[in-house]
Enzyme design. Sequence first.
Site, PDB file in Angstrom:
ATOM      1  N   SER A   1       0.846  -1.192   0.000  1.00  0.00           N
ATOM      2  CA  SER A   1       0.000   0.000   0.000  1.00  0.00           C
ATOM      3  C   SER A   1       0.878   1.237   0.000  1.00  0.00           C
ATOM      4  CB  SER A   1      -0.884   0.032   1.255  1.00  0.00           C
ATOM      5  OG  SER A   1      -1.535   1.289   1.357  1.00  0.00           O
TER       6      SER A   1
ATOM      7  N   TYR B   1      -1.537  -0.446  10.252  1.00  0.00           N
ATOM      8  CA  TYR B   1      -1.748  -0.943   8.885  1.00  0.00           C
ATOM      9  C   TYR B   1      -0.559  -0.555   8.002  1.00  0.00           C
ATOM     10  CZ  TYR B   1      -3.669  -0.999   4.122  1.00  0.00           C
ATOM     11  OH  TYR B   1      -3.865  -1.207   2.772  1.00  0.00           O
TER      12      TYR B   1
END
Length: 251
Positions: A146, A160
């Site tokens: 990501s 995350y």
Amino acid sequence: MSTEGKVLLVTGGSRGIGAAICRLAAKAGYRVAINYASNDKAAHALVAEIKAAGGEAIAIKGDVGSEADVVAMFRAVDAAYGRLDALVNNAGVVDVKARVDEMNAARLERMMRINVIGSMLCAREAVKRMSSLHGGKGGAIVNVSSAASSLGSPGEYVDYAASKGAIDTFTIGLAREVATENIRVNAVRPGIIDTEIHASGGQPDRIAAIRGIVPMKREGKAEEVARAVLWLLSDEASYSTGSILNVSGGR
Ligand code: NAP
């Protein structure tokens, strides 16, 4: 570029980016094993859609954060197709918006178990089947990281972001570890992509709120990420390993 008959396993392949990868891969001639966690309806609808379009697919339920489920999932692929040519480690989760000083161990353990350990366990099973060291015919792995891994996601989900940082490092290390074993390992770093993950993290309006900070001033489509993944899996990317490709509209 020959993909006809090759077998691709996509974790978290039933919805969002994973589903877009499965659709494109099936069109390109891959036989697709679609892993998912709990939503039977979405997984079986995608299998039906791919078959109706003349492709081949199966759905395999299992939590990538469970070692027993991962082992069973790869055995199910063995039983159905008898070979494995490609893996996309796509399954991943976010959690509700929080600062680090609000995060408990249960949240952190879930995040790392699914996003990091899950990808590593799946890569282990794939390498056992693909590596020339183990008598395999080679293959390709793409990890879905990501843009958060380089941005850090402060005030939103640093946990995350850190899990995706681990994926970036894992990609580089595994790529170099198996580089002479006929396996390429690469990653994509999607930016803000239009999927249900934002709602599942409690922020259904996240895209509208932050698309303005993307240099292209728009969110990406799952298919735009899928195209990058398919390229990295393909022979067109034959000299790329350990690469991390941003698919993030310039962010
Ligand atoms: P999504 O729309 O929420 O879809 C998640 C998929 O993963 C579903 O198929 C889900 O299965 C499956 N899944 C969830 N937990 C799982 C588990 N423990 N084991 C196996 N499968 C599991 O997510 P997405 O937005 O497409 O995200 C896919 C990947 O891209 C993730 O790694 C995410 O971190 C990354 N990413 C997304 C964005 C974005 O903006 N969307 C940006 C950067 C990176 P069920 O249907 O059964 O729940």
